[in-house]
Design a protein around this motif. Structure first.
Motif, short mmCIF file in Angstrom:
data_model
loop_
_atom_site.label_atom_id
_atom_site.label_comp_id
_atom_site.label_asym_id
_atom_site.label_seq_id
_atom_site.Cartn_x
_atom_site.Cartn_y
_atom_site.Cartn_z
N THR A 1 0.83 -1.21 0.00
CA THR A 1 0.00 0.00 0.00
C THR A 1 0.86 1.26 0.00
O THR A 1 0.52 2.26 -0.62
N GLN A 2 2.00 1.21 0.70
CA GLN A 2 2.87 2.40 0.70
C GLN A 2 3.45 2.65 -0.69
O GLN A 2 3.65 3.80 -1.09
N LEU A 3 3.71 1.57 -1.44
CA LEU A 3 4.21 1.75 -2.81
C LEU A 3 3.15 2.45 -3.66
O LEU A 3 3.45 3.32 -4.47
N VAL A 4 1.89 2.07 -3.44
CA VAL A 4 0.78 2.69 -4.16
C VAL A 4 0.66 4.16 -3.76
O VAL A 4 0.46 5.05 -4.59
N GLN A 5 0.81 4.40 -2.45
CA GLN A 5 0.74 5.77 -1.92
C GLN A 5 1.84 6.63 -2.56
O GLN A 5 1.58 7.77 -2.97
N TYR A 6 3.05 6.07 -2.67
CA TYR A 6 4.15 6.82 -3.28
C TYR A 6 3.90 7.05 -4.77
O TYR A 6 4.19 8.12 -5.31
N ALA A 7 3.35 6.04 -5.43
CA ALA A 7 3.04 6.19 -6.87
C ALA A 7 2.09 7.36 -7.07
O ALA A 7 2.31 8.22 -7.94
N GLY A 8 1.06 7.43 -6.24
CA GLY A 8 0.06 8.48 -6.38
C GLY A 8 0.64 9.86 -6.11
O GLY A 8 0.33 10.82 -6.83
N ALA A 9 1.49 9.97 -5.09
CA ALA A 9 2.03 11.29 -4.74
C ALA A 9 3.09 11.75 -5.73
O ALA A 9 3.16 12.92 -6.09
N SER A 10 3.91 10.82 -6.20
CA SER A 10 5.03 11.20 -7.07
C SER A 10 4.61 11.26 -8.53
O SER A 10 5.24 11.95 -9.33
N GLY A 11 3.56 10.52 -8.87
CA GLY A 11 3.13 10.46 -10.27
C GLY A 11 3.81 9.36 -11.07
O GLY A 11 3.55 9.21 -12.26
N ASP A 12 4.68 8.58 -10.43
CA ASP A 12 5.36 7.47 -11.11
C ASP A 12 4.53 6.20 -10.93
O ASP A 12 4.62 5.54 -9.89
N TYR A 13 3.71 5.90 -11.95
CA TYR A 13 2.80 4.75 -11.89
C TYR A 13 3.36 3.53 -12.59
O TYR A 13 2.60 2.68 -13.05
N ASN A 14 4.68 3.42 -12.70
CA ASN A 14 5.26 2.23 -13.30
C ASN A 14 4.65 0.99 -12.64
O ASN A 14 4.74 0.84 -11.42
N PRO A 15 4.03 0.07 -13.44
CA PRO A 15 3.36 -1.10 -12.84
C PRO A 15 4.30 -2.01 -12.05
O PRO A 15 3.83 -2.81 -11.24
N LEU A 16 5.62 -1.85 -12.24
CA LEU A 16 6.57 -2.65 -11.46
C LEU A 16 6.41 -2.41 -9.96
O LEU A 16 6.88 -3.20 -9.15
N HIS A 17 5.76 -1.33 -9.60
CA HIS A 17 5.64 -0.98 -8.18
C HIS A 17 4.25 -1.22 -7.60
O HIS A 17 4.04 -1.03 -6.41
N SER A 18 3.30 -1.59 -8.45
CA SER A 18 1.94 -1.76 -7.92
C SER A 18 1.18 -2.92 -8.55
O SER A 18 0.15 -3.32 -8.02
N ASP A 19 1.67 -3.45 -9.66
CA ASP A 19 0.90 -4.40 -10.45
C ASP A 19 1.61 -5.75 -10.40
O ASP A 19 2.52 -6.03 -11.16
N GLU A 20 1.16 -6.58 -9.45
CA GLU A 20 1.82 -7.86 -9.19
C GLU A 20 1.77 -8.77 -10.43
O GLU A 20 2.73 -9.49 -10.72
N ILE A 21 0.66 -8.72 -11.16
CA ILE A 21 0.50 -9.60 -12.33
C ILE A 21 1.49 -9.23 -13.42
O ILE A 21 2.22 -10.06 -13.94
N PHE A 22 1.54 -7.95 -13.75
CA PHE A 22 2.51 -7.49 -14.76
C PHE A 22 3.94 -7.81 -14.32
O PHE A 22 4.75 -8.33 -15.09
N THR A 23 4.24 -7.51 -13.05
CA THR A 23 5.62 -7.60 -12.59
C THR A 23 6.12 -9.05 -12.55
O THR A 23 7.27 -9.33 -12.89
#
Lengths: 140, 165
Positions: free
Chosen positions: A25-47
């Motif tokens: 969840t913190q990775l998702v929180q950081y993605a949202g705040a920073s704007g870096d939505y690389n799926p490597l940090h939030s998308d378990e299926i892709f990663t």
């Protein structure tokens, strides 16, 4: 509050725990705040299925950001003049990170005192995940 | 990243500080921050990276109507050009980041970010095959044209995902 050049010695250290059992969840929180939505940090299926990693992993900049808190807690607000890092290992959900600043030198710069710090963050296995430096203004 | 207008707002600073686990009130509480040496709310040290929010062409943000490489019906929304590439599509992995602070960013600043050309180099990696590094230098200037932050980022593309020994 602020560090004093007269009280700093080369080799002095400041250590802080950055995070215990890092959550996805913190990775998702950081993605949202920073704007870096690389799926490597939030998308378990892709990663796992496409990128070939065992799970999502933290943005390097999240580790740098968390390490930044250790630094600003140590040197004081609005005191940093330089901060740079290399990301040396990936950080995974479940990791616990500890970070240390070590005084490398206390010098004069443009007539003001600055402290140069070595910065290192390690995981629960003692593996270095971030290695870098910082410089901050200190009081005389 | 090149950004024409990066308006720095207190709410964004608050959310960014929360996301890195930093509960220092100098990033959230204007009354408190006024009494500190900072003189008011400032942004945490790595906040400039959030300029990505204001880059209209940023490749790591899904955009309406455009293909996105994350999973949906399939594990990836696009066909990948190669099977390796540990960084996934779009930008590779982040190898290094450096900031030089000429002053600290505060709410109300309107920054621009300009990229200067950086070096590229190659290296043979022990855990991930050939590594291709590329550097970007970014200058953040404020509404008066003053240099606020100089940033240098190094990205790396790997031949294959990094081995987890």
């Amino acid at each position: 509050m602020a560090l004093k050049a007269s009280e700093l010695k080369v080799g002095d250290t400041h250590t802080a725990r950055l995070v215990e059992d890092l959550k996805r969840t913190q990775l998702v929180q950081y993605a949202g705040a920073s704007g870096d939505y690389n799926p490597l940090h939030s998308d378990e299926i892709f990663t796992t299925k496409v990128a070939g990693y065992p799970s999502v992993f933290a943005h390097g900049m999240l580790t740098m950001g968390m390490t930044g808190k250790m630094l600003t807690d140590y040197v004081g607000d609005a005191r940093l003049t330089k901060y740079g890092v290399r990301f040396t290992s990936q950080v995974w959900p479940g990791d616990t990170l500890d970070s240390t600043a070590t005084v490398k030198a206390v010098t004069d710069k443009d007539g003001k005192k600055v402290v140069e710090l070595d910065v290192k963050t390690v995981n629960q296995n003692g593996v270095e995940v971030l290695s870098g430096y910082a410089e901050a203004r200190v009081d005389p | 990243m090149a950004v024409k207008t990066f308006p720095v707002e207190a709410t964004h600073i608050l959310m960014f500080a929360r996301s890195v686990g930093d509960d220092n009130p100098v990033y959230a509480d204007a009354e408190y921050a006024k009494k500190t040496e900072a003189g008011g709310i400032i942004a945490p040290p790595t906040f400039a990276q959030a300029s990505a929010q204001f880059d209209p062409d940023y490749v790591l943000r899904p955009r309406p109507g455009k293909p996105w490489f994350g999973s949906g019906k399939n594990p990836s929304g696009v066909t990948r050009e190669s099977s390796g590439g540990g960084g996934g599509n779009g930008g590779g992995l982040h190898a290094e980041q450096h900031f030089e602070y000429h002053r600290h960013v505060k709410p109300g600043d309107v920054l621009t970010a300009t990229n200067l050309p950086g070096k590229t180099w190659e290296k043979e990696g022990r855990r991930s095959g050939k590594l291709i590094f590329s550097e970007t230098v970014t200058e953040y200037r404020d509404q008066n044209g003053e240099l606020v932050i100089t940033a240098r980022g190094v990205g790396v593309r790997t031949e294959r995902p990094v081995d987890q020994q």
